[in-house]
Design a protein around this motif. Structure first.
Motif, PDB file in Angstrom:
ATOM      1  N   GLY A 155     -73.674 -14.091 -66.102  1.00  0.00           N
ATOM      2  CA  GLY A 155     -74.046 -12.914 -65.328  1.00  0.00           C
ATOM      3  C   GLY A 155     -74.865 -11.985 -66.194  1.00  0.00           C
ATOM      4  N   ASP A 156     -75.460 -10.976 -65.568  1.00  0.00           N
ATOM      5  CA  ASP A 156     -76.277 -10.014 -66.303  1.00  0.00           C
ATOM      6  C   ASP A 156     -75.444  -9.288 -67.349  1.00  0.00           C
ATOM      7  N   PRO A 157     -76.082  -8.857 -68.433  1.00  0.00           N
ATOM      8  CA  PRO A 157     -75.336  -8.065 -69.414  1.00  0.00           C
ATOM      9  C   PRO A 157     -74.798  -6.786 -68.755  1.00  0.00           C
ATOM     10  N   GLY A 158     -73.577  -6.443 -69.084  1.00  0.00           N
ATOM     11  CA  GLY A 158     -72.999  -5.205 -68.556  1.00  0.00           C
ATOM     12  C   GLY A 158     -72.380  -5.310 -67.184  1.00  0.00           C
ATOM     13  N   ILE A 159     -72.355  -6.498 -66.618  1.00  0.00           N
ATOM     14  CA  ILE A 159     -71.836  -6.630 -65.257  1.00  0.00           C
ATOM     15  C   ILE A 159     -70.301  -6.612 -65.242  1.00  0.00           C
ATOM     16  N   GLY A 160     -69.694  -7.007 -66.361  1.00  0.00           N
ATOM     17  CA  GLY A 160     -68.229  -6.965 -66.430  1.00  0.00           C
ATOM     18  C   GLY A 160     -67.573  -8.294 -66.779  1.00  0.00           C
ATOM     19  N   LYS A 161     -68.322  -9.204 -67.406  1.00  0.00           N
ATOM     20  CA  LYS A 161     -67.754 -10.508 -67.753  1.00  0.00           C
ATOM     21  C   LYS A 161     -66.617 -10.370 -68.753  1.00  0.00           C
ATOM     22  N   SER A 162     -66.863  -9.575 -69.806  1.00  0.00           N
ATOM     23  CA  SER A 162     -65.834  -9.406 -70.831  1.00  0.00           C
ATOM     24  C   SER A 162     -64.605  -8.740 -70.240  1.00  0.00           C
ATOM     25  N   THR A 163     -64.832  -7.761 -69.365  1.00  0.00           N
ATOM     26  CA  THR A 163     -63.714  -7.061 -68.742  1.00  0.00           C
ATOM     27  C   THR A 163     -62.883  -8.016 -67.889  1.00  0.00           C
ATOM     28  N   LEU A 164     -63.565  -8.830 -67.094  1.00  0.00           N
ATOM     29  CA  LEU A 164     -62.858  -9.777 -66.231  1.00  0.00           C
ATOM     30  C   LEU A 164     -62.001 -10.730 -67.051  1.00  0.00           C
ATOM     31  N   LEU A 167     -60.841  -0.684 -77.698  1.00  0.00           N
ATOM     32  CA  LEU A 167     -61.195   0.418 -76.803  1.00  0.00           C
ATOM     33  C   LEU A 167     -61.200  -0.031 -75.350  1.00  0.00           C
ATOM     34  N   ARG A 168     -61.746  -1.223 -75.116  1.00  0.00           N
ATOM     35  CA  ARG A 168     -61.789  -1.730 -73.755  1.00  0.00           C
ATOM     36  C   ARG A 168     -60.382  -2.091 -73.272  1.00  0.00           C
ATOM     37  N   ALA A 169     -59.619  -2.721 -74.166  1.00  0.00           N
ATOM     38  CA  ALA A 169     -58.273  -3.156 -73.793  1.00  0.00           C
ATOM     39  C   ALA A 169     -57.394  -1.956 -73.432  1.00  0.00           C
ATOM     40  N   VAL A 170     -57.626  -0.826 -74.116  1.00  0.00           N
ATOM     41  CA  VAL A 170     -56.837   0.377 -73.826  1.00  0.00           C
ATOM     42  C   VAL A 170     -57.085   0.825 -72.387  1.00  0.00           C
ATOM     43  N   ARG A 171     -58.329   0.671 -71.918  1.00  0.00           N
ATOM     44  CA  ARG A 171     -58.646   1.093 -70.556  1.00  0.00           C
ATOM     45  C   ARG A 171     -57.945   0.239 -69.511  1.00  0.00           C
ATOM     46  N   ILE A 172     -57.772  -1.031 -69.790  1.00  0.00           N
ATOM     47  CA  ILE A 172     -57.221  -1.904 -68.747  1.00  0.00           C
ATOM     48  C   ILE A 172     -55.715  -2.100 -68.865  1.00  0.00           C
ATOM     49  N   GLY A 173     -55.102  -1.584 -69.906  1.00  0.00           N
ATOM     50  CA  GLY A 173     -53.634  -1.624 -69.976  1.00  0.00           C
ATOM     51  C   GLY A 173     -53.084  -2.503 -71.078  1.00  0.00           C
ATOM     52  N   GLY A 198     -71.775 -16.512 -70.916  1.00  0.00           N
ATOM     53  CA  GLY A 198     -73.205 -16.701 -71.146  1.00  0.00           C
ATOM     54  C   GLY A 198     -73.992 -15.607 -70.452  1.00  0.00           C
ATOM     55  N   HIS A 199     -74.848 -14.935 -71.218  1.00  0.00           N
ATOM     56  CA  HIS A 199     -75.667 -13.900 -70.588  1.00  0.00           C
ATOM     57  C   HIS A 199     -76.853 -14.541 -69.917  1.00  0.00           C
ATOM     58  N   VAL A 200     -77.218 -14.009 -68.776  1.00  0.00           N
ATOM     59  CA  VAL A 200     -78.443 -14.452 -68.141  1.00  0.00           C
ATOM     60  C   VAL A 200     -79.571 -13.678 -68.801  1.00  0.00           C
ATOM     61  N   ASP A 230     -63.856  -4.619 -57.623  1.00  0.00           N
ATOM     62  CA  ASP A 230     -64.413  -3.274 -57.680  1.00  0.00           C
ATOM     63  C   ASP A 230     -64.248  -2.790 -59.119  1.00  0.00           C
ATOM     64  N   MET A 231     -65.342  -2.387 -59.770  1.00  0.00           N
ATOM     65  CA  MET A 231     -65.247  -1.922 -61.164  1.00  0.00           C
ATOM     66  C   MET A 231     -64.831  -0.454 -61.176  1.00  0.00           C
ATOM     67  N   ARG A 232     -63.664  -0.203 -61.726  1.00  0.00           N
ATOM     68  CA  ARG A 232     -63.175   1.181 -61.789  1.00  0.00           C
ATOM     69  C   ARG A 232     -63.095   1.629 -63.238  1.00  0.00           C
ATOM     70  N   ALA A 233     -62.663   2.853 -63.431  1.00  0.00           N
ATOM     71  CA  ALA A 233     -62.554   3.376 -64.795  1.00  0.00           C
ATOM     72  C   ALA A 233     -61.493   2.627 -65.587  1.00  0.00           C
ATOM     73  N   ASP A 234     -60.510   2.045 -64.887  1.00  0.00           N
ATOM     74  CA  ASP A 234     -59.460   1.315 -65.597  1.00  0.00           C
ATOM     75  C   ASP A 234     -59.581  -0.190 -65.385  1.00  0.00           C
ATOM     76  N   GLY A 235     -60.808  -0.671 -65.319  1.00  0.00           N
ATOM     77  CA  GLY A 235     -61.025  -2.111 -65.218  1.00  0.00           C
ATOM     78  C   GLY A 235     -61.359  -2.559 -63.806  1.00  0.00           C
ATOM     79  N   LEU A 236     -61.357  -3.879 -63.607  1.00  0.00           N
ATOM     80  CA  LEU A 236     -61.713  -4.435 -62.304  1.00  0.00           C
ATOM     81  C   LEU A 236     -60.484  -4.472 -61.406  1.00  0.00           C
TER      82      LEU A 236
HETATM   83  P1  TYD Z   1     -68.469  -5.584 -69.840  1.00  0.00           P
HETATM   84  O1  TYD Z   1     -67.245  -6.303 -69.459  1.00  0.00           O
HETATM   85  O2  TYD Z   1     -68.632  -5.189 -71.260  1.00  0.00           O
HETATM   86  O3  TYD Z   1     -69.756  -6.383 -69.369  1.00  0.00           O
HETATM   87  P2  TYD Z   1     -70.366  -7.756 -69.916  1.00  0.00           P
HETATM   88  O4  TYD Z   1     -69.365  -8.398 -70.788  1.00  0.00           O
HETATM   89  O5  TYD Z   1     -70.690  -8.541 -68.671  1.00  0.00           O
HETATM   90  O6  TYD Z   1     -71.614  -7.406 -70.642  1.00  0.00           O
HETATM   91  O7  TYD Z   1     -68.497  -4.306 -68.904  1.00  0.00           O
HETATM   92  C1  TYD Z   1     -69.549  -3.435 -69.003  1.00  0.00           C
HETATM   93  C2  TYD Z   1     -69.515  -2.240 -68.083  1.00  0.00           C
HETATM   94  O8  TYD Z   1     -68.343  -2.048 -67.339  1.00  0.00           O
HETATM   95  C3  TYD Z   1     -69.663  -1.051 -68.989  1.00  0.00           C
HETATM   96  O9  TYD Z   1     -70.921  -0.485 -68.698  1.00  0.00           O
HETATM   97  C4  TYD Z   1     -68.566  -0.131 -68.648  1.00  0.00           C
HETATM   98  C5  TYD Z   1     -67.979  -0.679 -67.387  1.00  0.00           C
HETATM   99  N1  TYD Z   1     -66.505  -0.568 -67.391  1.00  0.00           N
HETATM  100  C6  TYD Z   1     -65.894   0.201 -66.423  1.00  0.00           C
HETATM  101  O10 TYD Z   1     -66.537   0.821 -65.585  1.00  0.00           O
HETATM  102  N2  TYD Z   1     -64.517   0.281 -66.403  1.00  0.00           N
HETATM  103  C7  TYD Z   1     -63.745  -0.393 -67.311  1.00  0.00           C
HETATM  104  O11 TYD Z   1     -62.513  -0.306 -67.251  1.00  0.00           O
HETATM  105  C8  TYD Z   1     -64.406  -1.180 -68.301  1.00  0.00           C
HETATM  106  C9  TYD Z   1     -63.604  -1.915 -69.330  1.00  0.00           C
HETATM  107  C10 TYD Z   1     -65.772  -1.248 -68.308  1.00  0.00           C
END
Ligand code: TYD
Ligand code: MG
Length: 456
Positions: free
Chosen positions: A95-104, A133-139, A213-215, A265-271
């Motif tokens: 997926g595109d960079p920043g879409i939320g792959k790492s978060t998912l 930092l990211r892990a703290v947001r999602i719990g 993999g980033h597109v 749905d991407m929220r402040a505390d993760g997907l």
């Molecule tokens: P990320 O998972 O880093 O994307 P990727 O791995 O696909 O590049 O997520 C990036 C975006 O998601 C970042 O701009 C911030 C946003 N985000 C939220 O809105 N809420 C969250 O809880 C997290 C962890 C990220």
């Protein structure tokens, strides 16, 4: 092999050439062909499959075992994977960079660690502090989840041998390096060798490996596309522009259907999972406004209700503007022409804006009738009767054509409290006696009948 012959390959798409050239004939990239010694790369991709000699059998002799699956703790992800993670499978998540792959994937790892599955999350892009930092947001994460900031695949393999995890995440394949590889770091050759390396690891040690993999900017060649044939499952994570709506799609799956989608749905505390996408899409919809129509579209096997909005206004230029967001502009131009010629709608010298509200991108033909209905409603300044949904494909003569799964669409509309459904006569007839109670089906033959049917 005889002698070390020099060959050339394109750093964009990996195509090999016997001689140098200025432009790659495969992907048309300029100045991308470089010299490479022809050594191991071909063997690297194959050796995973071609080691033990095997015997041909009939299908009767094949044991059908249910693959053991690991629950990811997310219904939407389980469904896209075909019922959970298959042990020993290699999954590419792109997926595109920043879409939320790492978060998912991190959320998946957290859920797995809560279930006691041991997980290794390897990041080649982010420091351990950034991951934290990211892990703290999602719990909270359980103790069976270990992190590693590393780019060398041999070191990763070493850690895997010591920790013996059930699931390994490699974030991302583009940042990994292999010392004995012949290609340039991050180049297609090396990425392929690294993928083959993890494929071998997955199969030999029965570990499920997720590659991120980033597109790349062109979306295709140099990125994860060249890996798709090598892995078991390919997931695409996508979203429209700035909206928080995300769709996870399986574009290839050796262990399940590719028709399933997962909605997040991407929220402040993760997907967060969206179990009922239709409700999500229609939130905040204006009632009784001209130019707003509820359409029933299909995403894989799932019907989703979305709002189509149209705005028609007098143009102040010689060339009227046509803007489509969330759908195909060429289709809008075609539908405008059909509406003008076949339904007598006056769109000449008008700017037309069409928007699919809610952040979904829809290109399926069943959206034709909703678009034309929204145009009609705006031009005539008449809102649709409350509780009405619309779907249907329109041909060039203005005829209405059948679409896929009309009954599933009608059922979804009824579930969300809609009482009238406008569709093609063909679909109406095919539903026939199976029509659920409580919803009125109106079948029309062509766009000419649309005005008449809505004016009643
Ligand atoms: P990320 O998972 O880093 O994307 P990727 O791995 O696909 O590049 O997520 C990036 C975006 O998601 C970042 O701009 C911030 C946003 N985000 C939220 O809105 N809420 C969250 O809880 C997290 C962890 C990220
Ligand atoms: Mg990332």
């Amino acid at each position: 092999m005889a002698k070390d012959k020099t060959i050339f390959f394109c750093t964009e798409c990996g195509t090999e050439f016997p001689k140098w050239m200025g432009q790659c004939t495969a992907c048309k990239a300029w100045d991308s062909v470089v010299e490479a010694p022809k050594a191991k790369p071909v063997a690297a991709g194959r050796s995973a499959v071609m080691r033990t000699p095997s015997k041909a059998v009939t299908l009767k002799e094949v044991d059908l075992r249910e693959e053991p699956r690991i629950d990811t703790g997310m219904e939407e992800l389980n469904r896209v994977l075909g019922g959970g993670i298959v042990q020993g499978s290699l999954v590419l998540t792109s997926g595109d960079p920043g879409i939320g792959k790492s978060t998912l994937l991190l959320q998946m790892c957290r859920n797995l660690s809560e279930r006691g599955v041991s997980v290794l999350y390897v990041s080649g892009e982010e420091s351990l502090a950034q991951i934290k930092l990211r892990a703290v947001r999602i719990g909270e994460c359980g103790d069976s989840l270990k992190f590693l900031s590393e780019t060398d695949v041999e070191n990763i393999a070493e850690q895997v041998r010591t920790l013996r995890p059930g699931v390994v995440i490699i974030d991302s394949v583009q940042t990994m390096q292999k010392d004995d590889s012949s290609g340039a770091p991050g180049g297609p050759m090396q990425i392929r060798e690294i993928t083959a390396f993890f494929m071998r690891m997955a199969k030999d040690e029965n570990i499920s490996v997720f590659l991120v993999g980033h597109v790349t900017k062109e979306g295709a060649v140099a990125g994860p596309k060249i890996l798709e044939h090598m892995v078991d499952t390919v997931l695409y994570f996508e979203g429209e522009g700035t909206t928080s709506f995300r769709i996870l799609r399986a574009v290839k799956n050796r262990f399940g259907s590719t028709n399933e989608i997962g909605v997040f749905d991407m929220r402040a505390d993760g997907l967060s999972e969206v179990a009922n996408p239709s409700e999500h899409m229609l939130r905040g919809r204006p009632e009784d406004e001209p130019g707003s129509v509820v359409a029933v579209t299909m995403e894989g096997t799932r019907p989703i209700l979305t709002e189509v909005q149209a705005l028609v206004s007098r143009t102040s230029f010689n060339l009227p503007r046509r803007t489509a967001s969330g759908t195909d502009i060429n289709r809008l131009n075609l539908l405008t022409a059909v509406a003008e010629r076949r339904a007598g709608m006056k769109l000449f010298q008008c700017d037309i804006y069409v928007n699919i509200a809610g952040g979904l991108r829809v290109t399926e033909p069943a959206l034709d009738l909703p678009i034309v209905t929204a145009l009609w409603s705006c031009v005539n300044n008449r809102p649709l009767p409350p509780g009405t949904v619309v779907f249907g494909e329109i041909g060039l003569t203005g005829e209405l054509r059948a679409v896929t799964q009309p009954l599933a669409r009608v059922r979804e509309a009824l579930k969300l409290g809609y009482r009238t459904c406008i569709m093609s006569k063909a679909d109406c007839d095919s539903i026939g006696g199976n029509a659920p109670k409580g919803i009125r089906l109106i079948g029309i033959r062509s766009v000419r009948e649309l005005g008449e049917c809505l004016s009643k």
